[in-house]
Scaffold this active site. Structure first.
Site, PDB file in Angstrom:
ATOM      1  N   HIS A 140     -13.173   3.094   8.693  1.00 46.83           N
ATOM      2  CA  HIS A 140     -12.402   1.960   8.159  1.00 46.83           C
ATOM      3  C   HIS A 140     -12.957   1.485   6.809  1.00 46.83           C
ATOM      4  O   HIS A 140     -13.309   0.318   6.649  1.00 46.83           O
ATOM      5  CB  HIS A 140     -12.365   0.812   9.168  1.00 46.83           C
ATOM      6  CG  HIS A 140     -11.126  -0.019   9.042  1.00 46.83           C
ATOM      7  ND1 HIS A 140     -10.406  -0.449  10.133  1.00 46.83           N
ATOM      8  CD2 HIS A 140     -10.467  -0.491   7.954  1.00 46.83           C
ATOM      9  CE1 HIS A 140      -9.378  -1.165   9.701  1.00 46.83           C
ATOM     10  NE2 HIS A 140      -9.399  -1.197   8.382  1.00 46.83           N
ATOM     11  N   ILE A 169       0.839  -1.209   0.000  1.00 50.37           N
ATOM     12  CA  ILE A 169       0.000   0.000   0.000  1.00 50.37           C
ATOM     13  C   ILE A 169       0.873   1.259   0.000  1.00 50.37           C
ATOM     14  O   ILE A 169       0.625   2.205  -0.762  1.00 50.37           O
ATOM     15  CB  ILE A 169      -0.985  -0.012   1.199  1.00 50.37           C
ATOM     16  CG1 ILE A 169      -1.951  -1.189   1.056  1.00 50.37           C
ATOM     17  CG2 ILE A 169      -1.746   1.311   1.289  1.00 50.37           C
ATOM     18  CD1 ILE A 169      -2.841  -1.445   2.258  1.00 50.37           C
ATOM     19  N   ARG A 176      -3.683   1.346  10.907  1.00 51.94           N
ATOM     20  CA  ARG A 176      -4.330   0.820  12.104  1.00 51.94           C
ATOM     21  C   ARG A 176      -4.349   1.924  13.163  1.00 51.94           C
ATOM     22  O   ARG A 176      -3.380   2.669  13.328  1.00 51.94           O
ATOM     23  CB  ARG A 176      -3.570  -0.393  12.672  1.00 51.94           C
ATOM     24  CG  ARG A 176      -3.810  -1.690  11.929  1.00 51.94           C
ATOM     25  CD  ARG A 176      -5.234  -2.227  12.107  1.00 51.94           C
ATOM     26  NE  ARG A 176      -5.464  -3.456  11.359  1.00 51.94           N
ATOM     27  CZ  ARG A 176      -5.943  -3.537  10.115  1.00 51.94           C
ATOM     28  NH1 ARG A 176      -6.252  -2.442   9.441  1.00 51.94           N
ATOM     29  NH2 ARG A 176      -6.134  -4.706   9.540  1.00 51.94           N
ATOM     30  N   CYS A 217       2.431   1.182   7.743  1.00 50.32           N
ATOM     31  CA  CYS A 217       3.101   0.020   8.346  1.00 50.32           C
ATOM     32  C   CYS A 217       2.065  -0.768   9.150  1.00 50.32           C
ATOM     33  O   CYS A 217       1.016  -0.233   9.508  1.00 50.32           O
ATOM     34  CB  CYS A 217       4.256   0.475   9.227  1.00 50.32           C
ATOM     35  SG  CYS A 217       3.767   1.601  10.528  1.00 50.32           S
ATOM     36  N   ASP A 262      -8.752   6.942   8.872  1.00 49.72           N
ATOM     37  CA  ASP A 262      -9.750   5.942   8.487  1.00 49.72           C
ATOM     38  C   ASP A 262      -9.840   4.858   9.556  1.00 49.72           C
ATOM     39  O   ASP A 262     -10.605   3.909   9.426  1.00 49.72           O
ATOM     40  CB  ASP A 262      -9.380   5.322   7.128  1.00 49.72           C
ATOM     41  CG  ASP A 262     -10.456   4.365   6.628  1.00 49.72           C
ATOM     42  OD1 ASP A 262     -11.640   4.764   6.654  1.00 49.72           O
ATOM     43  OD2 ASP A 262     -10.127   3.232   6.239  1.00 49.72           O
ATOM     44  N   GLU A 305     -11.662   1.596  17.728  1.00 49.55           N
ATOM     45  CA  GLU A 305     -12.747   1.553  16.742  1.00 49.55           C
ATOM     46  C   GLU A 305     -13.647   0.331  16.868  1.00 49.55           C
ATOM     47  O   GLU A 305     -14.784   0.338  16.389  1.00 49.55           O
ATOM     48  CB  GLU A 305     -12.162   1.603  15.320  1.00 49.55           C
ATOM     49  CG  GLU A 305     -11.391   0.347  14.915  1.00 49.55           C
ATOM     50  CD  GLU A 305     -10.845   0.428  13.484  1.00 49.55           C
ATOM     51  OE1 GLU A 305     -10.170   1.415  13.168  1.00 49.55           O
ATOM     52  OE2 GLU A 305     -11.097  -0.510  12.708  1.00 49.55           O
TER      53      GLU A 305
HETATM   54  P1  NAD Z   1       2.704  -4.890   3.662  1.00 52.22           P
HETATM   55  O1  NAD Z   1       2.995  -6.028   4.559  1.00 52.22           O
HETATM   56  O2  NAD Z   1       2.795  -5.069   2.183  1.00 52.22           O
HETATM   57  O3  NAD Z   1       3.630  -3.644   4.046  1.00 52.22           O
HETATM   58  C1  NAD Z   1       3.916  -3.246   5.354  1.00 52.22           C
HETATM   59  C2  NAD Z   1       5.283  -2.561   5.324  1.00 52.22           C
HETATM   60  O4  NAD Z   1       5.534  -2.040   6.637  1.00 52.22           O
HETATM   61  C3  NAD Z   1       6.436  -3.516   4.991  1.00 52.22           C
HETATM   62  O5  NAD Z   1       7.232  -2.981   3.960  1.00 52.22           O
HETATM   63  C4  NAD Z   1       7.207  -3.620   6.303  1.00 52.22           C
HETATM   64  O6  NAD Z   1       8.619  -3.808   6.105  1.00 52.22           O
HETATM   65  C5  NAD Z   1       6.908  -2.265   6.913  1.00 52.22           C
HETATM   66  N1  NAD Z   1       7.199  -2.203   8.338  1.00 52.22           N
HETATM   67  C6  NAD Z   1       7.182  -3.188   9.261  1.00 52.22           C
HETATM   68  N2  NAD Z   1       7.573  -2.717  10.451  1.00 52.22           N
HETATM   69  C7  NAD Z   1       7.833  -1.402  10.285  1.00 52.22           C
HETATM   70  C8  NAD Z   1       8.274  -0.373  11.151  1.00 52.22           C
HETATM   71  N3  NAD Z   1       8.555  -0.616  12.438  1.00 52.22           N
HETATM   72  N4  NAD Z   1       8.438   0.863  10.637  1.00 52.22           N
HETATM   73  C9  NAD Z   1       8.188   1.110   9.318  1.00 52.22           C
HETATM   74  N5  NAD Z   1       7.771   0.163   8.455  1.00 52.22           N
HETATM   75  C10 NAD Z   1       7.598  -1.067   8.930  1.00 52.22           C
HETATM   76  O7  NAD Z   1       1.235  -4.394   4.085  1.00 52.22           O
HETATM   77  P2  NAD Z   1       0.214  -3.544   3.213  1.00 52.22           P
HETATM   78  O8  NAD Z   1      -0.644  -4.454   2.421  1.00 52.22           O
HETATM   79  O9  NAD Z   1       0.922  -2.445   2.536  1.00 52.22           O
HETATM   80  O10 NAD Z   1      -0.720  -2.960   4.381  1.00 52.22           O
HETATM   81  C11 NAD Z   1      -0.236  -2.034   5.340  1.00 52.22           C
HETATM   82  C12 NAD Z   1      -1.237  -1.908   6.464  1.00 52.22           C
HETATM   83  O11 NAD Z   1      -2.424  -1.264   5.971  1.00 52.22           O
HETATM   84  C13 NAD Z   1      -1.755  -3.251   7.011  1.00 52.22           C
HETATM   85  O12 NAD Z   1      -0.916  -3.718   8.044  1.00 52.22           O
HETATM   86  C14 NAD Z   1      -3.128  -2.911   7.520  1.00 52.22           C
HETATM   87  O13 NAD Z   1      -3.019  -2.631   8.897  1.00 52.22           O
HETATM   88  C15 NAD Z   1      -3.506  -1.640   6.787  1.00 52.22           C
HETATM   89  N6  NAD Z   1      -4.711  -1.765   5.927  1.00 52.22           N
HETATM   90  C16 NAD Z   1      -5.753  -0.941   6.156  1.00 52.22           C
HETATM   91  C17 NAD Z   1      -6.880  -1.000   5.319  1.00 52.22           C
HETATM   92  C18 NAD Z   1      -8.077  -0.097   5.518  1.00 52.22           C
HETATM   93  O14 NAD Z   1      -9.156  -0.411   5.018  1.00 52.22           O
HETATM   94  N7  NAD Z   1      -7.952   1.034   6.192  1.00 52.22           N
HETATM   95  C19 NAD Z   1      -6.895  -1.927   4.273  1.00 52.22           C
HETATM   96  C20 NAD Z   1      -5.803  -2.767   4.076  1.00 52.22           C
HETATM   97  C21 NAD Z   1      -4.697  -2.677   4.908  1.00 52.22           C
END
Ligand code: NAD
Length: 328
Positions: free
Chosen positions: A295, A155, A234, A205, A258, A263
């Site tokens: 969300h 993302i 989150r 993240c 969001d 929540e």
């Molecule tokens: P992903 O696993 O592809 O990417 C997460 C990234 O965060 C990775 O590159 C990882 O190395 C990095 N990371 C881990 N620990 C870290 C830290 N301490 N500091 C900085 N970066 C760090 O996940 P994604 O698919 O890109 O999703 C990201 C987040 O988005 C999910 O964990 C989820 O909580 C959230 N999400 C929210 C919605 C929504 O509807 N609002 C939808 C989908 C996902």
């Protein structure tokens, strides 16, 4: 496979029923959230399908195990709400949907930014009431601003690419920098540098012990005055009380959320006839420069269809004793 599908909304039923034609699972749709009381509704289903605001702590997992459940199929990417240690000890298999249209959430983060920056929500209401003045609606160009992305996974990378398209300077922090981001000109910096240099900060993240309250009072103190913060990841990544203090001090210029720390008891439900019991949340809503949505960043046709397909495929793999691509 027989599935107890908790926390069913009309859109879940519609998409899962149509997607399931190709899988033939036997789905028992249950409206309430999964918790210690509703877990009793599991009859002879070996699989429980759950969403992000369901409770999957040790007592619930123990009860599910006792009722014969073998598989927890999350219809989400995030799994911070599951006690994985307990699941492992109990021999429960947990699968999730690691990827489904990262564009849905990335584009939504941009949407929050655009709406808040150009005050589109206020303009919409004004014009409907015959008020054609533009006082108070002034925003800023995103072109040329520095955008800080925390977490450049699927993302964060999609979000960075859109921001590069806007003509912004994009900097990022990630424990595992992405070659794709580097190739598009994203510069990796330390968290402190990101806080100090960014006009806009977007969180992408996951929530873990190391990222809980990654934006707290100390982090906010390091940011530029007037910073814009976006959180579509989150709720617990942000210390909401520190955010409120930052808004009161006028350190934070705009914040689009969001997700929210607490929540689980509110989001996805129509509580319009109830009062808000959470005083911190109620205070947050009093600021004109705060936008909170429930969300919904993931909620596009493409993303929901992909979630249904992957969830049912994960369950099929378990049933057929195939290797589980998406086990946690
Ligand atoms: P992903 O696993 O592809 O990417 C997460 C990234 O965060 C990775 O590159 C990882 O190395 C990095 N990371 C881990 N620990 C870290 C830290 N301490 N500091 C900085 N970066 C760090 O996940 P994604 O698919 O890109 O999703 C990201 C987040 O988005 C999910 O964990 C989820 O909580 C959230 N999400 C929210 C919605 C929504 O509807 N609002 C939808 C989908 C996902």
């Amino acid at each position: 496979m027989k599935i107890a599908f908790f926390n069913t909304k009309s859109y879940d039923r519609e998409i899962f029923e149509s997607t399931n034609h190709a899988f033939g699972h036997d789905i028992h749709f249950i409206e309430p959230h999964l918790n210690l009381v509703t877990a009793q509704l599991v009859q002879d289903e070996k699989c429980v399908c759950a969403f992000i605001n369901d409770t999957l702590d040790r007592p619930v997992l123990e009860l599910l195990k006792h009722r014969g459940v073998e598989l927890i199929a999350l219809r989400s990417a995030g799994f911070n709400h599951v006690d994985l240690d307990a699941a492992k000890e109990l021999g429960l298999v947990v699968v999730r949907v690691p990827a489904y249209s990262p564009y849905a959430t990335a584009e939504y983060a941009v949407g929050l930014l655009m709406v808040m920056n150009r005050r589109l929500h206020r303009a919409f209401n004004r014009v409907r009431e015959g008020d054609f003045s533009i006082n108070g609606l002034m925003g800023f160009d995103i072109h040329g601003k520095t955008v800080g992305v925390i977490g450049t996974g699927k993302i964060g990378q999609a979000f960075a690419s859109i921001m590069v398209g806007f003509g912004s300077r994009v900097i990022a922090y990630d424990v595992y920098p992405s070659p794709e981001c580097k190739a598009m000109g994203v510069e990796y910096v330390s968290l402190d540098e990101l806080y100090a240099q960014s006009d806009i900060i977007s969180l992408h993240c996951p929530l873990m012990e190391s990222t809980h309250h990654i934006i707290d009072a100390q982090a906010i103190a390091k940011m530029k005055t007037g910073v814009t913060i976006l959180n579509t990841s989150r709720g617990r990544l942000l210390d909401t009380r520190a955010v409120i203090a930052g808004l009161k001090d006028r350190k934070i210029g705009l914040i689009g959320l969001d997700v929210y720390e607490e929540e689980e008891s509110m989001f996805f439900e129509d509580l319009s006839d109830d009062m808000i019991e959470d005083d911190v949340f109620a205070r947050l809503l009093t600021f004109p420069n705060v936008m909170v949505t429930s969300h919904q960043a993931f909620f596009t046709r493409e993303a929901v269809a992909s979630i249904a397909e992957s969830t049912l495929q994960n369950i099929r793999q378990y049933e057929n004793k195939e290797p589980l691509e998406n086990a946690i």
